[in-house]
Design an enzyme around this catalytic site. Structure first.
Site, mmCIF file in Angstrom:
data_model
loop_
_atom_site.group_PDB
_atom_site.id
_atom_site.type_symbol
_atom_site.label_atom_id
_atom_site.label_comp_id
_atom_site.label_asym_id
_atom_site.label_seq_id
_atom_site.Cartn_x
_atom_site.Cartn_y
_atom_site.Cartn_z
ATOM 1 N N TYR A 140 19.750 61.834 66.728
ATOM 2 C CA TYR A 140 19.105 62.856 65.885
ATOM 3 C C TYR A 140 17.573 62.784 66.000
ATOM 4 C CZ TYR A 140 17.496 64.805 61.359
ATOM 5 O OH TYR A 140 16.836 65.488 60.371
ATOM 6 N N TYR B 23 21.799 46.004 57.142
ATOM 7 C CA TYR B 23 21.029 47.034 57.850
ATOM 8 C C TYR B 23 19.528 46.824 57.629
ATOM 9 C CZ TYR B 23 18.698 51.449 58.728
ATOM 10 O OH TYR B 23 17.804 52.393 59.162
ATOM 11 N N ARG C 5 26.581 55.020 43.890
ATOM 12 C CA ARG C 5 26.854 54.303 45.139
ATOM 13 C C ARG C 5 26.113 52.969 45.059
ATOM 14 N NH1 ARG C 5 24.916 57.128 50.670
ATOM 15 N NH2 ARG C 5 22.897 56.554 49.825
ATOM 16 N N GLY D 265 25.023 59.364 70.204
ATOM 17 C CA GLY D 265 24.147 60.457 70.637
ATOM 18 C C GLY D 265 24.896 61.469 71.486
HETATM 19 N N1 UDP Z 1 24.132 61.147 47.974
HETATM 20 C C1 UDP Z 1 25.073 61.776 47.161
HETATM 21 N N2 UDP Z 1 26.233 62.205 47.733
HETATM 22 C C2 UDP Z 1 26.512 62.052 49.069
HETATM 23 C C3 UDP Z 1 25.543 61.428 49.890
HETATM 24 C C4 UDP Z 1 24.363 60.988 49.314
HETATM 25 O O1 UDP Z 1 24.859 61.937 45.961
HETATM 26 O O2 UDP Z 1 27.592 62.457 49.495
HETATM 27 C C5 UDP Z 1 22.857 60.671 47.385
HETATM 28 C C6 UDP Z 1 22.628 59.182 47.566
HETATM 29 O O3 UDP Z 1 23.185 58.473 46.481
HETATM 30 C C7 UDP Z 1 21.099 59.109 47.585
HETATM 31 C C8 UDP Z 1 20.687 60.442 48.203
HETATM 32 O O4 UDP Z 1 21.804 61.295 48.083
HETATM 33 O O5 UDP Z 1 20.588 59.070 46.287
HETATM 34 C C9 UDP Z 1 20.314 60.331 49.667
HETATM 35 O O6 UDP Z 1 21.349 59.634 50.350
HETATM 36 P P1 UDP Z 1 21.427 59.512 51.918
HETATM 37 O O7 UDP Z 1 22.675 58.758 52.241
HETATM 38 O O8 UDP Z 1 21.234 60.860 52.529
HETATM 39 O O9 UDP Z 1 20.145 58.676 52.314
HETATM 40 P P2 UDP Z 1 19.626 57.221 51.817
HETATM 41 O O10 UDP Z 1 18.706 57.499 50.667
HETATM 42 O O11 UDP Z 1 20.806 56.412 51.450
HETATM 43 O O12 UDP Z 1 18.897 56.718 53.006
#
Ligand code: UDP
Length: 325
Positions: free
Chosen positions: A11, A140, A281, A36
């Site tokens: 990406y 990670y 999460r 990719g």
């Molecule tokens: N998020 C959500 N639902 C989803 C995926 C992500 O509510 O299906 C929320 C997640 O908890 C975070 C934000 O969206 O607060 C961004 O998540 P993402 O995984 O895109 O990026 P990260 O911040 O983890 O790098």
């Protein structure tokens, strides 16, 4: 310059290849195509292979003689890294060491590294600047922080110059519609919501509405992919001009909540998105916002696409193209 882009079929890497070519650099893309896409590499030379294969790396450096390397190839899923730390450390650390040691062998000492806001862990304060302590919460984030520390030591010992760019939330797509996000499985918020809008997915789940934020959903700093790549281009010029090794946080400095992103997608797409409220999460801080002042001052970088609507509009253009396929 002759730039080796490792992970250039992914990406961020694919947008970078396009930008380097547009700025008259010579590009060699190296990718093992594990995630990719070959057709995302819009020009330059493409070599397929793996960083685990040192003989292959030697061959690439002998044949193509890069002057600088950008490294985008890594595993990026936090949850998966907790379950499978072995493959994360092997790919993100061991394989990166293979690349660095090949660079040393061929006396290539300019390196731009894709790092992450995950090197900070739960923030003590936001916006997060480079002085913030590093306490990554998962394999990670630790794998990226390990390489950052390796790079500092390689500079001291070998004069190896690097720029570590800590991405907050990379988002959006090529404004010309040629490239975009194509992860499988997709885990990132904006493409997931867009897929729900386009009908490729039934609903989107919001991970928690009980955070200490104005609407209760998490706030993140979404940075447009083109702005992110522009920072790499600036870092390349900086290293070319003899700049010292450094680390920069990259975001647009504005935070948007999960709910704000859902609203923006509905507004831009004109489609209704079905939303399900789910539990938090694990390991999600309430707010992650970058203080990118240092990148602005030292790299002379400034994000252009800072409003959420533009980021979403470009990603929506790409999503519609995916549905059309
Ligand atoms: N998020 C959500 N639902 C989803 C995926 C992500 O509510 O299906 C929320 C997640 O908890 C975070 C934000 O969206 O607060 C961004 O998540 P993402 O995984 O895109 O990026 P990260 O911040 O983890 O790098």
């Amino acid at each position: 310059m002759r730039v080796l882009v490792v992970g250039g079929a992914g990406y961020i890497g694919s947008h970078m290849v396009k930008m380097l070519l547009a700025n008259d650099h010579q590009v060699i893309t190296l990718d093992n195509l594990s995630s990719g896409h070959r057709d995302a590499v819009l020009g330059g030379t493409f070599v397929e292979g793996d960083l685990a294969d040192v003989a292959f790396l030697n061959k690439v450096f002998t044949e193509h003689q890069p002057e600088a390397v950008m490294h985008f190839a890594s595993f990026i899923q936090v949850g998966e890294s907790v379950r499978k730390p072995d493959i994360y450390y092997r790919n993100n650390v061991t394989n990166t060491l293979n690349l660095l040691d090949t660079m040393l062998k061929f006396e290539v000492r300019k390196f731009i590294f894709s790092s992450t806001a995950a090197v900070f862990g739960e923030p003590d304060y936001v916006p997060i600047d480079e002085a913030h302590p590093n306490r990554p919460l998962n394999p990670y984030g630790r794998s990226k922080w390990m390489i950052e520390q390796v790079l500092a030591d390689y500079d001291k010992a070998f004069g190896f110059k690097s720029v570590c760019l800590r991405y907050f939330n990379a988002a959006g797509a090529d404004p010309e519609g040629q490239l975009g996000e194509r992860h499988d499985p997709e885990t990132h918020l904006i493409p997931l919501i867009l897929q729900a809008a386009s009908g490729r997915r039934e609903h989107i789940q919001v991970f928690g509405r009980d955070y200490d934020t104005p609407d209760g959903t998490c706030i993140r700093d979404y940075i447009h992919i083109v702005d992110l790549c522009a920072a790499h281009l600036a870092a390349l010029t900086y290293l070319k001009n003899g700049g010292d090794s450094d680390r920069f946080n990259l975001g647009n400095g504005a935070g948007f909540s999960v709910q704000a992103v859902i609203d923006a997608v509905q507004q831009i797409s004109g489609k209704h998105v079905q939303v399900i409220d789910g539990p938090r999460r694990e390991g999600d801080p309430a707010r992650l916002v970058a203080d990118a002042t240092r990148a602005r001052h030292i790299l002379g970088w400034a994000p252009v696409f800072t409003d959420l609507e533009t980021i979403v509009a470009h990603a929506w253009q790409w999503e519609q193209k995916q549905v059309g396929h």
